[in-house]
Design an enzyme around this catalytic site. Structure first.
Site, PDB file in Angstrom:
ATOM      1  N   THR A 134      -7.848  -4.999 -10.389  1.00  0.00           N
ATOM      2  CA  THR A 134      -6.965  -3.899 -10.779  1.00  0.00           C
ATOM      3  C   THR A 134      -6.111  -4.250 -11.990  1.00  0.00           C
ATOM      4  O   THR A 134      -5.208  -3.499 -12.326  1.00  0.00           O
ATOM      5  CB  THR A 134      -6.045  -3.506  -9.604  1.00  0.00           C
ATOM      6  OG1 THR A 134      -5.305  -4.660  -9.177  1.00  0.00           O
ATOM      7  CG2 THR A 134      -6.863  -2.962  -8.441  1.00  0.00           C
ATOM      8  N   SER A 186      -7.856 -11.455  -7.403  1.00  0.00           N
ATOM      9  CA  SER A 186      -6.530 -11.416  -8.011  1.00  0.00           C
ATOM     10  C   SER A 186      -6.132 -12.763  -8.600  1.00  0.00           C
ATOM     11  O   SER A 186      -5.083 -12.882  -9.222  1.00  0.00           O
ATOM     12  CB  SER A 186      -5.481 -10.982  -6.982  1.00  0.00           C
ATOM     13  OG  SER A 186      -5.459 -11.878  -5.876  1.00  0.00           O
ATOM     14  N   GLY A 187      -6.952 -13.790  -8.392  1.00  0.00           N
ATOM     15  CA  GLY A 187      -6.665 -15.120  -8.901  1.00  0.00           C
ATOM     16  C   GLY A 187      -7.936 -15.938  -8.986  1.00  0.00           C
ATOM     17  O   GLY A 187      -9.035 -15.462  -8.666  1.00  0.00           O
ATOM     18  N   SER A 246      -9.392  -8.979   0.760  1.00  0.00           N
ATOM     19  CA  SER A 246      -8.690  -9.718   1.817  1.00  0.00           C
ATOM     20  C   SER A 246      -7.573  -8.907   2.460  1.00  0.00           C
ATOM     21  O   SER A 246      -6.965  -9.376   3.424  1.00  0.00           O
ATOM     22  CB  SER A 246      -8.144 -11.034   1.266  1.00  0.00           C
ATOM     23  OG  SER A 246      -7.266 -10.804   0.180  1.00  0.00           O
ATOM     24  N   GLY A 247      -7.298  -7.705   1.961  1.00  0.00           N
ATOM     25  CA  GLY A 247      -6.428  -6.773   2.666  1.00  0.00           C
ATOM     26  C   GLY A 247      -4.955  -6.881   2.323  1.00  0.00           C
ATOM     27  O   GLY A 247      -4.516  -7.751   1.578  1.00  0.00           O
ATOM     28  N   GLU A 248      -4.202  -5.933   2.904  1.00  0.00           N
ATOM     29  CA  GLU A 248      -2.740  -5.908   2.779  1.00  0.00           C
ATOM     30  C   GLU A 248      -2.133  -5.739   4.166  1.00  0.00           C
ATOM     31  O   GLU A 248      -2.662  -5.008   5.009  1.00  0.00           O
ATOM     32  CB  GLU A 248      -2.270  -4.747   1.890  1.00  0.00           C
ATOM     33  CG  GLU A 248      -2.876  -4.709   0.512  1.00  0.00           C
ATOM     34  CD  GLU A 248      -4.097  -3.809   0.454  1.00  0.00           C
ATOM     35  OE1 GLU A 248      -4.314  -2.998   1.386  1.00  0.00           O
ATOM     36  OE2 GLU A 248      -4.859  -3.934  -0.514  1.00  0.00           O
ATOM     37  N   ASP A 269      -9.147   2.613   1.193  1.00  0.00           N
ATOM     38  CA  ASP A 269      -9.327   2.564   2.646  1.00  0.00           C
ATOM     39  C   ASP A 269      -8.003   2.107   3.263  1.00  0.00           C
ATOM     40  O   ASP A 269      -7.793   0.915   3.487  1.00  0.00           O
ATOM     41  CB  ASP A 269     -10.469   1.606   2.989  1.00  0.00           C
ATOM     42  CG  ASP A 269     -10.790   1.581   4.481  1.00  0.00           C
ATOM     43  OD1 ASP A 269     -10.076   2.233   5.253  1.00  0.00           O
ATOM     44  OD2 ASP A 269     -11.760   0.888   4.864  1.00  0.00           O
ATOM     45  N   HIS A 270      -7.125   3.077   3.551  1.00  0.00           N
ATOM     46  CA  HIS A 270      -5.765   2.772   3.993  1.00  0.00           C
ATOM     47  C   HIS A 270      -5.472   3.352   5.374  1.00  0.00           C
ATOM     48  O   HIS A 270      -6.021   4.382   5.758  1.00  0.00           O
ATOM     49  CB  HIS A 270      -4.749   3.354   3.003  1.00  0.00           C
ATOM     50  CG  HIS A 270      -4.403   2.418   1.892  1.00  0.00           C
ATOM     51  ND1 HIS A 270      -3.114   2.023   1.621  1.00  0.00           N
ATOM     52  CD2 HIS A 270      -5.182   1.794   0.978  1.00  0.00           C
ATOM     53  CE1 HIS A 270      -3.110   1.197   0.582  1.00  0.00           C
ATOM     54  NE2 HIS A 270      -4.363   1.042   0.172  1.00  0.00           N
ATOM     55  N   ASN A 311      -1.711  -2.196   5.837  1.00  0.00           N
ATOM     56  CA  ASN A 311      -2.747  -1.522   6.623  1.00  0.00           C
ATOM     57  C   ASN A 311      -3.219  -2.323   7.829  1.00  0.00           C
ATOM     58  O   ASN A 311      -3.585  -1.753   8.849  1.00  0.00           O
ATOM     59  CB  ASN A 311      -3.956  -1.239   5.725  1.00  0.00           C
ATOM     60  CG  ASN A 311      -3.595  -0.391   4.534  1.00  0.00           C
ATOM     61  OD1 ASN A 311      -3.100   0.714   4.683  1.00  0.00           O
ATOM     62  ND2 ASN A 311      -3.823  -0.919   3.340  1.00  0.00           N
TER      63      ASN A 311
END
Length: 321
Positions: free
Chosen positions: A191, A173-174, A105-107, A37-38, A110
């Site tokens: 990932t 991721s953590g 939590s997104g990047e 979803d970008h 985007n």
């Protein structure tokens, strides 16, 4: 048995092509599908970024068996969680119960487009937890009012709710995000084949729940062409996630990966047509405890050959793993 999925990667194909690809993946026998979803591609060479939720609606109508899932949607910046809840409920109705809502939590890549700035990682995680609370409240039906740290909801209600609500997955991721997923999610998304993420998820309440991984691959009968394409379009994936979440656009990713070589990418992404290489790349995910692994074929114009090859050779080999 580990399930093998197909990725509709919105960064590398247009909307009609993405729907055609998932139809082909269903026919080929992939167990499930996921959709990015970008708003931007990672690199300009990928060349696409259609609206994922329109693609999902079309895919829900064009397919009949294959499960669908966002991998992942950020419900905190570009979208308000009340809107994400409505989109997810509608997609579940269209898919007749085959949809799962993957959240993250997104990047900055985007989310910067709405001009609200890019908060710290801790703030993003706090907002994600509050967003999940709002989405679940709306899924329960009735009117919802919410005054929170990050979001307000004023007398919202979902008028079309499916009988089977979409399960909610969280990308991790953590340790902090894995613990949050264990507390509030129905499944976990990652990932990287890191067993410690799944262990943290289990300790926080995730034991027995699905865990979905993702692996880029680059099939091509010409291994040199596969390596060149993987480098051209997927070298961004070798960056550390704390860096990738902060970069603001494709130009930044291009500059950040100037020193990444073809050999570097080929060491991380199986390239060519040797089934054994692809099986070996999947093996660490299975060993870490992932129950589902979504493959990403690099290159929007190279999906159908990959799907055909996967049906003939790769999927049978992976199911013997």
């Amino acid at each position: 048995m580990v399930q093998i999925g197909y990725t509709m990667m919105t960064e590398q194909a247009g909307p009609r092509e993405l729907v055609a690809h998932v139809v082909a993946a269903e026919k080929a026998g992939f167990d499930f599908s996921v959709t990015s979803d970008h708003y931007f591609p990672w690199l300009a060479s990928q060349g696409h970024a259609p609206y994922a939720w329109s693609v999902l609606g079309a895919a829900a109508q064009a397919t009949s068996r294959i499960p669908l899932m966002t991998y992942v949607t950020c419900p905190t910046t570009r979208y308000h969680p009340a809107v994400v809840a409505q989109k997810a409920a509608t997609t579940q109705l269209l898919a007749e119960g085959r949809f799962r809502l993957g959240l993250g939590s997104g990047e900055n890549l985007n989310e910067h487009v709405v001009g609200g700035g890019w908060p710290s990682a801790q703030t993003r995680l706090e907002a994600l937890e509050e967003a999940v609370e709002i989405i679940r409240a709306l899924f329960r039906g009735g009117n919802v009012n919410h005054r929170g740290t990050h979001f307000d909801v004023d007398n919202a209600r979902l008028w079309d709710l499916p009988e089977t609500l979409p399960p909610i997955g969280l990308a991790v991721s953590g340790a902090r995000s894995a613990k949050l997923a264990g507390r509030v999610a129905d499944l976990v998304i990652a990932t990287e084949p890191r067993a410690e993420l799944l262990e943290s998820f289990d300790r926080a309440g995730g034991a027995g729940k699905p865990r979905v991984g993702q692996l880029p691959v680059c099939y091509d009968p010409d291994p040199r062409a596969a390596r060149a394409r993987a480098h051209d379009q997927f070298r961004w994936a070798l960056g550390a996630w704390p860096v990738n979440s902060e970069l603001p656009g494709p130009v930044a990713f291009d500059r950040a990966t100037e020193q990444v070589t073809v050999e570097d990418v080929a060491a991380a992404v199986p390239c060519g047509d040797d089934v054994a290489d692809f099986v070996e790349a999947v093996r660490p995910y299975a060993a870490a405890g992932f129950t589902e692994i979504a493959l990403v074929q690099v290159g929007g114009a190279h999906q159908q050959p990959f799907i055909d090859w996967a049906e003939r050779e790769l999927l049978p080999a992976l199911r013997r793993l």
